[in-house]
Scaffold this active site. Structure first.
Site, PDB file in Angstrom:
ATOM      1  N   HIS A  66       0.836  -1.195   0.000  1.00 61.77           N
ATOM      2  CA  HIS A  66       0.000   0.000   0.000  1.00 61.77           C
ATOM      3  C   HIS A  66       0.870   1.245   0.000  1.00 61.77           C
ATOM      4  O   HIS A  66       2.039   1.216   0.385  1.00 61.77           O
ATOM      5  CB  HIS A  66      -0.934   0.019   1.213  1.00 61.77           C
ATOM      6  CG  HIS A  66      -0.229  -0.096   2.530  1.00 61.77           C
ATOM      7  ND1 HIS A  66       0.227  -1.300   3.025  1.00 61.77           N
ATOM      8  CD2 HIS A  66       0.117   0.827   3.462  1.00 61.77           C
ATOM      9  CE1 HIS A  66       0.812  -1.111   4.200  1.00 61.77           C
ATOM     10  NE2 HIS A  66       0.758   0.176   4.478  1.00 61.77           N
ATOM     11  N   CYS A 209       1.328   3.321  12.349  1.00 61.36           N
ATOM     12  CA  CYS A 209       2.365   2.892  11.410  1.00 61.36           C
ATOM     13  C   CYS A 209       2.737   4.072  10.525  1.00 61.36           C
ATOM     14  O   CYS A 209       2.053   5.098  10.535  1.00 61.36           O
ATOM     15  CB  CYS A 209       1.893   1.705  10.573  1.00 61.36           C
ATOM     16  SG  CYS A 209       0.583   2.091   9.383  1.00 61.36           S
TER      17      CYS A 209
END
Length: 700
Positions: A66, A209
């Site tokens: 991603h 993250c």
């Protein structure tokens, strides 16, 4: 929002893998770009960059490459079910399901919340089983969209502690409770371990993250499922890209322990001062959620457990060896944080100054402030006289050109004035968090005032960070805990660091900076060429890493001096940093057979990255073959740096590569140096790869 995130044309089933995970990511970029939602090369580069920094393979046999990038025009989810699993870096084995998440750089909160719902669903084994059992692209698309955009009556309620993020929520919002919440947590800790009504501990968890798209929410789902199975009350705060809804003061006051599963600095850590702390990378929460819940329950009952320090930033106290970071790495990370936050000041300020030179001529530097403040568009200046290096001189330009150039130069000069303060402030922030920012900035300002320059900024940043960090080891009374991060620590740290600089360190550092500047100014002939060689080697050694950034910092810090030597050093840094990506791009064209299809695509992108002075464009090649790529790049970079210095090339712009040619003189020398270095590096890396291929063929 535009169309659905996933449609059947974004699904491929029983795909034969074209190679390793890099090739699969290239296939994902093909799939998404074919729908017109993204530019293929830019999307692939973004996905690969994310993969290199953090493997996206997950427990359960799936991977989620991603990224967020300007190459994506419309958010999309791509799906590949592989006929043969491919290793994506997960500890429990390869992945046969690959879900690609492509988000535009300006993705809105609504899209990010939908992606968060998908990330949570991927933790559930039954959802993965349904994806593996699906027989048509339409079935897969319906399954995915069923969790991303469920029917209103079937939509799941928000997790405890995590309602839908309000518009405008941000990292600062997580810290809004600040001193009050911190005091509440400290009071709860002082009163003993809090528990729920049935006597079990109450846990808090924060997940985060680097991109804030997938791992953040998967970790939250994993911890919530584990806590539910164990009958533990858990509240989760996801610090993701979709915004942050912070814990309430009541939740913090009732908490028994805090879990942090993050790969980046979390916001508002000071809210939990005194709470037992369990901290691990975000991926561990995904793969070992039950163990982390058990660790937090144990920590809540252990008086000797590691606790959140008073200032709200990480501490080694009580941490086991597996969760510690060595001091050299912590200091290196803090310096890199300072440099990364400083670069926007350099880029904006330096380019504005360069534009001022372009419009008004070089002598605008001597009259800019007077022209910008004393004249206006309705009262333009004539040719002005000023005291130049050789006596009284007159400006080359007049009227609108001189006025606009002076305005741009003044803006840029003011921006560059923050350079040392920003460097110092954010180094301190990297070590001690928010309490280090004010003393770091003030220490940097003192460095400028006493003439200590960027060396002084480095010293004051480290001092401020270390002094503020030391305060985190203290346990103040409950009534004082809330004042520590916002008043006491900044005040005392500023006094210590500023006093040391003014009384003891400032003059020696200023003398060292003066000697360094005089030495650089006096460099000529072979000495200047040697400096160019050293700069070239540093720029190409780690391609955007600490050594590369040290050379860049050295060059940009000197730009404000406005000397020819400083401009030449800046030109050498920029030119040498352009060589590695350009050389790899050239090599992929000259000897295509030496590179995989993905590497050849990367080579196409590297032309633009190299031309724009983005050394990181060579990282995919260096990561795959460091022993051939890095030495070859260093050789070409050293030659380029030497040629720039030998030809007397100067750059008044700190970044931009060939696109700021207007600020480089002579341009032909700059281009020639880059061309020669690129040819040398490309020839070396191609030859070394050819030699390796022949040896492999002979051995076979």
């Amino acid at each position: 929002m535009s169309g659905p995130l996933m449609t059947p044309d974004l699904v491929r089933l029983e795909v034969t893998p074209p190679g390793d995970k890099h090739a699969v990511i290239g296939l994902m970029a093909d799939l998404i770009s074919a729908t017109g939602r993204a530019e293929r090369d830019g999307l692939e580069a973004g996905l690969l960059k994310r993969e290199e920094s953090f493997a996206t393979g997950m427990p359960g046999g799936f991977a989620i490459p991603h990224c967020r990038t300007d190459a994506v025009h419309e958010a999309a989810l791509g799906f590949l079910r592989l006929a043969e699993p491919v290793d994506f870096g997960s500890a429990d084995g390869p992945a046969d399901l690959v879900i690609g998440i492509a988000a535009p750089a300006g993705t809105d909160d609504q899209h990010l919340q939908l992606l968060a719902q998908l990330s949570r669903a991927l933790i559930r084994p039954e959802f993965l089983a349904d994806l593996r059992a699906a027989t048509t692209p339409e079935e897969v698309s319906d399954l995915v969209m069923g969790v991303v955009e469920p029917e209103p009556e079937k939509a799941a309620a928000p997790a405890s502690g995590e309602p839908a993020a309000p518009e405008g929520a941000s990292g600062d919002g997580a810290a809004a409770a600040g001193a009050t919440a911190s005091t509440a947590a400290a009071g709860a800790a002082a009163a003993g371990t809090s528990t729920s009504e049935d006597g079990t501990p109450v846990l808090l968890a924060i997940t985060s993250c680097p991109t804030g798209i997938a791992h953040t929410y998967m970790a939250a789902e994993s911890l919530e499922n584990a806590a539910k199975d164990k009958g533990i009350e858990l509240h989760v705060e996801t610090q993701g890209s979709g915004g942050i809804t912070p814990f309430t003061q009541e939740q913090i006051a009732a908490a028994s322990a805090l879990i942090v599963a993050a790969d980046v600095n979390i916001s508002g850590r000071e809210r939990f001062a005194g709470l037992p702390l369990v901290e691990h990378p975000v991926k561990r929460a995904i793969s070992h959620g039950p163990q982390m819940i058990d660790e937090a329950v144990s920590a809540a009952a252990d008086p000797a457990a590691r606790r959140v320090p008073t200032s709200g930033e990480s501490s080694d106290a009580g941490a086991d060896s597996g969760s510690r970071q060595s001091w050299p790495r912590r200091i290196q990370g803090a310096v890199m944080t300072g440099v990364s936050y400083m670069i926007p000041f350099v880029a904006a300020g330096g380019l504005l100054m360069a534009l001022g030179f372009l419009i008004a001529g070089f002598d605008v530097a001597f009259v800019a402030e007077d022209v910008a403040t004393a004249f206006s568009l309705g009262s333009l200046p004539d040719h002005l006289t000023y005291e130049g290096p050789t006596g009284e001189m007159q400006t080359e330009k007049a009227g609108l050109a001189l006025y606009l150039g002076a305005v741009l130069f003044t803006l840029g000069n003011l921006g560059m004035g923050f350079l040392v303060a920003a460097l110092s402030g954010y180094i301190a922030f990297g070590l001690a968090g928010r309490p280090g920012i004010a003393p770091g900035f003030i220490g940097g300002a003192v460095s400028v005032a006493v003439g200590a320059g960027f060396l002084g900024g480095l010293i004051t940043g480290l001092l401020a960070g270390l002094v503020a960090l030391w305060f985190t080891t203290l346990t103040p009374p409950r009534w004082l805990a809330g004042l520590m991060p916002v008043v006491i620590i900044p005040l005392v740290t500023t006094l210590v660091v500023g006093g040391l600089m003014l009384v003891f360190l400032g003059r020696p550092l200023a003398s060292l900076m003066t000697a360094l500047q005089d030495g650089l100014t006096g460099m000529s002939g072979s000495s200047a060429i040697l400096l160019g060689v050293i700069i070239g080697l540093m720029m190409c050694f780690d391609l955007g890493g600490p050594v590369n950034k040290a050379a860049y910092l050295f060059a940009t810090a000197g730009l404000s001096q406005g000397t020819e030597a400083a401009f030449q050093i800046m030109a050498a840094v920029m030119a040498a940093g352009m060589v590695p990506p350009l050389a790899m791009a050239l090599s992929t064209v000259v000897r295509r057979k030496l590179y995989s299809p993905v590497e050849r695509e990367n080579g196409t992108t590297a032309w633009l990255l190299g031309a724009a002075f983005i050394s990181e464009g060579a990282i995919p090649f260096a990561a795959a073959d460091p022993l051939r790529v890095i030495p070859s790049s260093m050789a070409g970079g050293a030659v380029t740096g030497a040629l720039v210095m030998a030809l007397g090339v100067g750059s008044q712009a700190p970044h931009g590569g060939i696109f700021v040619a207007f600020a480089i003189s002579p341009v032909w020398g700059f281009v020639l140096a880059i061309l020669v270095g690129t040819l040398i590096s490309a020839a070396l890396v191609t030859g070394l790869k050819e030699l390796g291929l022949r040896r492999s063929s002979a051995a076979a």
